[in-house]
Design a protein around this motif. Structure first.
Motif, mmCIF file in Angstrom:
data_model
loop_
_atom_site.group_PDB
_atom_site.id
_atom_site.type_symbol
_atom_site.label_atom_id
_atom_site.label_comp_id
_atom_site.label_asym_id
_atom_site.label_seq_id
_atom_site.Cartn_x
_atom_site.Cartn_y
_atom_site.Cartn_z
ATOM 1 N N ARG A 100 10.760 45.117 51.160
ATOM 2 C CA ARG A 100 10.411 45.107 52.576
ATOM 3 C C ARG A 100 9.881 46.468 52.995
ATOM 4 N NH1 ARG A 100 14.758 43.311 57.037
ATOM 5 N NH2 ARG A 100 15.617 45.341 56.471
ATOM 6 N N LEU A 105 6.717 41.536 51.235
ATOM 7 C CA LEU A 105 7.462 40.292 51.433
ATOM 8 C C LEU A 105 6.595 39.198 52.044
ATOM 9 C CD1 LEU A 105 10.993 41.468 52.622
ATOM 10 C CD2 LEU A 105 10.269 40.677 50.382
ATOM 11 N N ARG A 106 5.292 39.372 51.978
ATOM 12 C CA ARG A 106 4.404 38.339 52.498
ATOM 13 C C ARG A 106 3.240 38.167 51.538
ATOM 14 N NH1 ARG A 106 4.117 40.057 57.882
ATOM 15 N NH2 ARG A 106 4.751 42.221 58.009
ATOM 16 N N ALA A 107 2.694 36.952 51.520
ATOM 17 C CA ALA A 107 1.587 36.662 50.610
ATOM 18 C C ALA A 107 0.321 37.394 51.050
ATOM 19 C CB ALA A 107 1.343 35.162 50.541
ATOM 20 N N THR A 108 0.042 37.359 52.337
ATOM 21 C CA THR A 108 -1.141 38.030 52.889
ATOM 22 C C THR A 108 -0.707 38.821 54.108
ATOM 23 O OG1 THR A 108 -1.706 36.203 54.353
ATOM 24 C CG2 THR A 108 -2.590 36.117 52.110
ATOM 25 N N ASP A 111 -1.375 38.688 57.052
ATOM 26 C CA ASP A 111 -1.169 37.954 58.291
ATOM 27 C C ASP A 111 -0.100 36.865 58.171
ATOM 28 O OD1 ASP A 111 -3.324 37.283 56.547
ATOM 29 O OD2 ASP A 111 -3.649 35.505 57.776
ATOM 30 N N SER A 112 0.408 36.645 56.961
ATOM 31 C CA SER A 112 1.439 35.620 56.815
ATOM 32 C C SER A 112 2.807 36.184 57.168
ATOM 33 C CB SER A 112 1.442 35.075 55.389
ATOM 34 O OG SER A 112 1.683 36.118 54.470
ATOM 35 N N ALA A 113 3.775 35.298 57.383
ATOM 36 C CA ALA A 113 5.103 35.713 57.819
ATOM 37 C C ALA A 113 5.919 36.253 56.650
ATOM 38 C CB ALA A 113 5.819 34.530 58.454
ATOM 39 N N VAL A 114 6.889 37.102 56.979
ATOM 40 C CA VAL A 114 7.788 37.641 55.970
ATOM 41 C C VAL A 114 8.737 36.536 55.490
ATOM 42 C CG1 VAL A 114 9.775 39.165 55.660
ATOM 43 C CG2 VAL A 114 7.716 40.017 56.780
ATOM 44 N N VAL A 115 8.922 36.461 54.187
ATOM 45 C CA VAL A 115 9.867 35.491 53.630
ATOM 46 C C VAL A 115 11.281 35.939 53.975
ATOM 47 C CG1 VAL A 115 10.767 34.496 51.501
ATOM 48 C CG2 VAL A 115 8.310 34.890 51.743
ATOM 49 N N ASP A 135 6.453 46.594 52.306
ATOM 50 C CA ASP A 135 5.731 45.480 52.917
ATOM 51 C C ASP A 135 5.176 44.529 51.855
ATOM 52 O OD1 ASP A 135 4.772 43.986 55.040
ATOM 53 O OD2 ASP A 135 2.840 44.999 55.068
#
Lengths: 194, 194
Positions: A165, A170-173, A175-179, A168
């Motif tokens: 985290r 924890l997201r695929a792209t 603009d996608s949300a953090v898992v 940064d």
DNA sequence: CGCAAATCTTGACACCGTCAAGTTTTCTGT
DNA sequence: ACAGAAAACTTGACGGTGTCAAGATTTGCG
């Protein structure tokens, strides 16, 4: 009465406080023996009488850090229902809050100079934090592979999650949300109450 | 021909090599701009023309570190059977070998100054390493919760495991055996081949 | 061939951790 | 109560660090 320059009173703790403030304000690189001394209103060589050099001060700060760490985990755990799943979620939430809200401190306590420190206070504070996680894992059935496996699975996961985290990752792209952690943690089976 | 003092030839890479050697020999604290310059046979201010200060050199070293990281993961993966489970084990083995055999470098690439570096080489090298793990996770069925969850579960776990191992926290007691990664990794289901 | 740019050196500065020596305060034993 | 020892803090110095400015040398280009 300590009116003048010599004998501060409780310089050791004052120095730890100053060091913590510096760490919070400017990160590890802005924490300096001389700066901590100056902030405590004391000469640059005063800390040598209370700590074994800079490393000694860092160990003391880290020990204090582990206490904050433990407090946060306990606090989050106490604020949730008593079932195993919620208790564990409290622990991980405390873990991640500490990593986020005390980032420099979190990085310090898991940094190079803290390995094999030999500092008794640091070791004790570290063991205490680890035991909190451990006793919460004891609410679940032990992994068939061994009694200590649950702890390590949970701990590895949440620690790695905290680091990822920070970077940064924890997201695929972008603009996608953090898992969320919930999806990442291993699924343990709560212990049967008979 | 560069016979005399000015114009080294390929000073930038020579400095990175020197820095890597210092890092390997004495850890992060013994890696210094002046020492790297001296080892490369150059004056103390020479590095300024190739890197943006000490941090710039660290970024370059970290970029090189990520390449070693990637190589190790690919190498371990290539040395195993093609099924998903073994491929993943190769990746994690490469990950953990890097953490163990290049400890200072491992700590550097995941250290504070590497966050939001802006260094293009570093970002590229970092993404490359992350993609290796990602493409190996693609051999498994995606987690129902989302396409990126497998990666994060594996990655968090193995990274946390590596850190815990550095602190010797992978055993219940000092005389008990280390819990192996296999037991700690999440159990993913291999993708169906039709 | 000449000149601008790139490369490296030298020197200086402030800051750092650490050590030695001196000064002041507190503690201890009688 | 009081002398002497111990502890706490200061001052000053040393070598090492990153960084900047200015000068010297080499390269490359028009």
């Amino acid at each position: 009465m300590a009116e003048n320059s010599h004998h501060h009173g409780d310089l050791r703790n004052a120095l730890i406080d100053s060091a913590l403030a510096l760490l919070t304000e400017g990160g590890r690189e802005s924490l300096t023996l001389r700066r901590a001394a100056a902030r405590a209103g004391v000469s640059h060589a005063a800390p040598a009488h209370h700590f074994d050099g800079l490393e000694g001060l860092l160990h003391a700060v880290a020990a204090r850090g582990f206490q904050v760490f433990s407090d946060l985990m306990r606090q989050e755990r106490a604020a949730r229902p008593a079932d195993a799943q919620n208790q564990l979620l409290g622990i991980t939430n405390g873990y991640l809050r500490f990593a986020a809200e005390h980032e420099a401190l979190f990085n310090l306590i898991f940094s190079e100079p803290m390995k094999n420190s030999g500092d008794a206070d640091l070791i004790a504070a570290s063991n205490e934090a680890f035991q909190i996680l451990s006793e919460t894992c004891a609410l679940f059935e032990p992994d068939p592979a061994g009694p200590f496996v649950n702890e390590i699975r949970v701990w590895s996961t949440v620690h790695g999650y905290a680091i990822l985290r920070q970077f940064d990752r924890l997201r695929a792209t972008p603009d996608s949300a953090v898992v969320p952690v919930d999806l990442v943690l291993p699924r343990l089976v709560p212990r049967q109450r008979d």
